[in-house]
Design a protein around this motif. Structure first.
Motif, mmCIF file in Angstrom:
data_model
loop_
_atom_site.group_PDB
_atom_site.id
_atom_site.type_symbol
_atom_site.label_atom_id
_atom_site.label_comp_id
_atom_site.label_asym_id
_atom_site.label_seq_id
_atom_site.Cartn_x
_atom_site.Cartn_y
_atom_site.Cartn_z
ATOM 1 N N ASP A 32 56.036 43.807 30.322
ATOM 2 C CA ASP A 32 55.523 44.443 31.535
ATOM 3 C C ASP A 32 54.001 44.515 31.414
ATOM 4 O OD1 ASP A 32 58.036 44.846 32.599
ATOM 5 O OD2 ASP A 32 58.245 46.844 31.738
ATOM 6 N N VAL A 33 53.309 44.013 32.437
ATOM 7 C CA VAL A 33 51.855 43.883 32.395
ATOM 8 C C VAL A 33 51.227 44.690 33.519
ATOM 9 C CG1 VAL A 33 49.914 42.263 32.512
ATOM 10 C CG2 VAL A 33 52.057 41.564 31.411
ATOM 11 N N LEU A 34 50.159 45.401 33.189
ATOM 12 C CA LEU A 34 49.358 46.105 34.186
ATOM 13 C C LEU A 34 47.986 45.461 34.232
ATOM 14 C CD1 LEU A 34 48.838 48.472 36.168
ATOM 15 C CD2 LEU A 34 48.150 49.842 34.175
ATOM 16 N N VAL A 35 47.544 45.070 35.425
ATOM 17 C CA VAL A 35 46.218 44.486 35.611
ATOM 18 C C VAL A 35 45.368 45.465 36.396
ATOM 19 C CG1 VAL A 35 44.883 42.579 36.580
ATOM 20 C CG2 VAL A 35 47.161 42.144 35.599
ATOM 21 N N GLY A 36 44.231 45.829 35.847
ATOM 22 C CA GLY A 36 43.275 46.664 36.556
ATOM 23 C C GLY A 36 42.194 45.786 37.156
ATOM 24 N N GLY A 60 53.965 60.735 32.994
ATOM 25 C CA GLY A 60 55.140 61.580 33.129
ATOM 26 C C GLY A 60 56.393 60.854 32.683
ATOM 27 N N ALA A 61 57.510 61.568 32.677
ATOM 28 C CA ALA A 61 58.773 60.992 32.208
ATOM 29 C C ALA A 61 59.188 59.787 33.039
ATOM 30 C CB ALA A 61 59.869 62.066 32.236
ATOM 31 N N ASP A 62 58.808 59.762 34.309
ATOM 32 C CA ASP A 62 59.221 58.669 35.199
ATOM 33 C C ASP A 62 58.182 57.553 35.306
ATOM 34 O OD1 ASP A 62 61.598 60.020 35.783
ATOM 35 O OD2 ASP A 62 60.677 61.109 37.447
ATOM 36 N N ASP A 63 57.054 57.709 34.618
ATOM 37 C CA ASP A 63 56.005 56.694 34.703
ATOM 38 C C ASP A 63 56.322 55.509 33.795
ATOM 39 O OD1 ASP A 63 54.426 58.063 36.539
ATOM 40 O OD2 ASP A 63 53.420 59.218 34.973
ATOM 41 N N ARG A 64 55.974 54.330 34.255
ATOM 42 C CA ARG A 64 56.217 53.113 33.493
ATOM 43 C C ARG A 64 55.204 52.980 32.364
ATOM 44 N NH1 ARG A 64 58.995 48.666 34.673
ATOM 45 N NH2 ARG A 64 59.328 49.441 36.789
ATOM 46 N N ALA A 65 55.686 52.560 31.207
ATOM 47 C CA ALA A 65 54.803 52.182 30.110
ATOM 48 C C ALA A 65 54.701 50.662 30.089
ATOM 49 C CB ALA A 65 55.348 52.696 28.782
ATOM 50 N N TYR A 66 53.601 50.151 29.587
ATOM 51 C CA TYR A 66 53.333 48.717 29.646
ATOM 52 C C TYR A 66 53.180 48.125 28.250
ATOM 53 C CZ TYR A 66 52.584 49.468 34.601
ATOM 54 O OH TYR A 66 52.778 49.793 35.928
ATOM 55 N N ASP A 67 53.477 46.841 28.163
ATOM 56 C CA ASP A 67 53.263 46.112 26.920
ATOM 57 C C ASP A 67 51.831 45.585 26.839
ATOM 58 O OD1 ASP A 67 56.140 45.973 25.894
ATOM 59 O OD2 ASP A 67 56.343 45.160 27.926
ATOM 60 N N VAL A 68 51.250 45.292 27.991
ATOM 61 C CA VAL A 68 49.898 44.744 28.044
ATOM 62 C C VAL A 68 49.154 45.360 29.225
ATOM 63 C CG1 VAL A 68 48.489 42.650 28.251
ATOM 64 C CG2 VAL A 68 50.709 42.539 27.089
ATOM 65 N N ILE A 69 47.931 45.806 28.979
ATOM 66 C CA ILE A 69 47.036 46.244 30.055
ATOM 67 C C ILE A 69 45.800 45.354 30.015
ATOM 68 C CG2 ILE A 69 45.589 48.102 30.959
ATOM 69 C CD1 ILE A 69 47.563 50.121 29.817
ATOM 70 N N LEU A 70 45.500 44.726 31.153
ATOM 71 C CA LEU A 70 44.356 43.832 31.288
ATOM 72 C C LEU A 70 43.388 44.456 32.287
ATOM 73 C CD1 LEU A 70 46.404 40.531 31.775
ATOM 74 C CD2 LEU A 70 45.480 41.413 29.619
ATOM 75 N N LEU A 71 42.118 44.572 31.912
ATOM 76 C CA LEU A 71 41.147 45.239 32.778
ATOM 77 C C LEU A 71 39.941 44.347 33.045
ATOM 78 C CD1 LEU A 71 40.178 47.741 34.318
ATOM 79 C CD2 LEU A 71 39.264 48.625 32.160
ATOM 80 N N ASP A 72 39.659 44.133 34.323
ATOM 81 C CA ASP A 72 38.479 43.383 34.746
ATOM 82 C C ASP A 72 37.961 44.011 36.043
ATOM 83 O OD1 ASP A 72 36.532 41.634 35.523
ATOM 84 O OD2 ASP A 72 37.841 39.896 35.781
ATOM 85 N N VAL A 73 37.156 45.047 35.889
ATOM 86 C CA VAL A 73 36.576 45.728 37.042
ATOM 87 C C VAL A 73 35.060 45.808 36.896
ATOM 88 C CG1 VAL A 73 36.409 47.906 38.316
ATOM 89 C CG2 VAL A 73 38.653 47.069 37.567
ATOM 90 N N ASP A 74 34.599 46.407 35.805
ATOM 91 C CA ASP A 74 33.161 46.610 35.605
ATOM 92 C C ASP A 74 32.512 45.381 34.972
ATOM 93 O OD1 ASP A 74 33.006 49.325 36.552
ATOM 94 O OD2 ASP A 74 34.128 49.892 34.756
ATOM 95 N N HIS A 75 31.183 45.311 35.083
ATOM 96 C CA HIS A 75 30.469 44.208 34.451
ATOM 97 C C HIS A 75 30.587 44.279 32.928
ATOM 98 C CE1 HIS A 75 28.892 42.918 38.245
ATOM 99 N NE2 HIS A 75 28.311 44.080 38.472
ATOM 100 N N SER A 76 30.581 45.482 32.388
ATOM 101 C CA SER A 76 30.722 45.690 30.951
ATOM 102 C C SER A 76 30.924 47.182 30.708
ATOM 103 C CB SER A 76 29.465 45.201 30.208
ATOM 104 O OG SER A 76 28.400 46.124 30.366
ATOM 105 N N PRO A 77 31.269 47.580 29.484
ATOM 106 C CA PRO A 77 31.406 49.017 29.210
ATOM 107 C C PRO A 77 30.128 49.805 29.464
ATOM 108 C CG PRO A 77 32.485 47.742 27.493
ATOM 109 C CD PRO A 77 31.735 46.757 28.348
ATOM 110 N N ARG A 78 28.964 49.157 29.426
ATOM 111 C CA ARG A 78 27.690 49.841 29.640
ATOM 112 C C ARG A 78 27.152 49.642 31.050
ATOM 113 N NH1 ARG A 78 28.527 52.744 25.113
ATOM 114 N NH2 ARG A 78 28.888 51.358 23.336
ATOM 115 N N HIS A 79 27.750 48.754 31.812
ATOM 116 C CA HIS A 79 27.263 48.432 33.150
ATOM 117 C C HIS A 79 28.439 48.518 34.112
ATOM 118 C CE1 HIS A 79 25.117 45.321 35.976
ATOM 119 N NE2 HIS A 79 25.211 46.531 36.505
#
Length: 236
Positions: A68-72, A138-157
């Motif tokens: 199960d994958v979550l993409v941000g 919460g108890a009903d929230d899905r847990a993921y095997d992989v979370i992929l994040l591509d929103v910001d330019h970088s952790p500092r920007h």
């Protein structure tokens, strides 16, 4: 005949005007899709290698046959579509804070939109990824095997000041709570490796690496590079 530059959509957002446009490369005739936020270019279909590698590297670090994958960050859709190409992936949830971006794909305006939205494993979610990451599952929230994040330019920007807390030890710890044991967090960055941030990833997840992704830059005629961080939790 498509005009050399065609505005496909324009929407006001709290972070600035969001524009999707399509242009024709005069040299090749190729259709190029670009997204701008205000006067800043966010993404272009000219450069998708790193977005695809975000999925490839993140999934390569994952174990199991039913992921199960979550993409941000939906963007042009290349990260999510690359995840769908992995036969082990059984679900891809994609969170985006901008309803216009979700609408572009539902209207199949972008090159990979049809592949994305017609796959029954895909769920597009209008929400704030950073707010979701802060919440205690919460108890009903899905847990993921992989979370992929591509929103910001970088952790500092970051695109918005409210995103900055995710890239702290406290924020990363909260995000880790949404992963199953052995889960993977992968992050795209436009900056070179940030050693202090890499150490924070190691502190929170146990193991982390920074991968340089190089690609041909047709605008400059040279080579550009992005960074993909991959952090892995223990199986216990």
């Amino acid at each position: 005949m498509i005009a050399r530059i065609e505005e496909l959509d324009w929407q006001p957002t709290r972070m600035g005007d969001l524009t999707l446009r399509r242009r024709t490369d005069p040299a090749t005739g190729e259709l190029i899709y670009e997204v701008k936020l205000g006067e800043e270019f966010l993404m272009s279909s000219l450069f998708t290698v790193a977005e695809e590698e975000l999925s490839t590297l993140g999934l390569a670090a994952a174990s199991g046959d039913h992921l199960d994958v979550l993409v941000g960050g939906l963007g042009l859709g290349y990260t999510a579509v690359t995840a769908l190409a992995d036969a082990r992936v059984q679900r891809v949830d994609v969170i985006d804070a901008l309803p216009a971006v979700i609408d572009w794909h539902r209207r199949e305006l972008l090159p990979v939109s049809a592949t994305l939205v017609r796959d029954e494993r895909t769920t597009l979610i209008h929400d704030d990824f950073f707010a979701v990451a802060r919440r205690t599952p919460g108890a009903d929230d899905r847990a993921y095997d992989v979370i992929l994040l591509d929103v910001d330019h970088s952790p500092r920007h970051t695109l918005d000041p409210s995103h900055a807390d995710l890239y702290t030890v406290a924020g990363l710890t909260a995000l880790r709570g949404h992963l199953r044991p052995g889960g993977v967090f992968a992050l795209w960055s436009d900056d070179p490796t940030d050693e202090p941030f890499l150490r924070d990833l190691e502190t929170v997840f146990g193991a982390a690496e920074a991968n340089e992704v190089r690609f041909a830059n047709r605008l400059t005629g040279g080579t550009s590079a992005n960074t993909v961080y991959v952090a892995t939790t223990s199986e216990a």
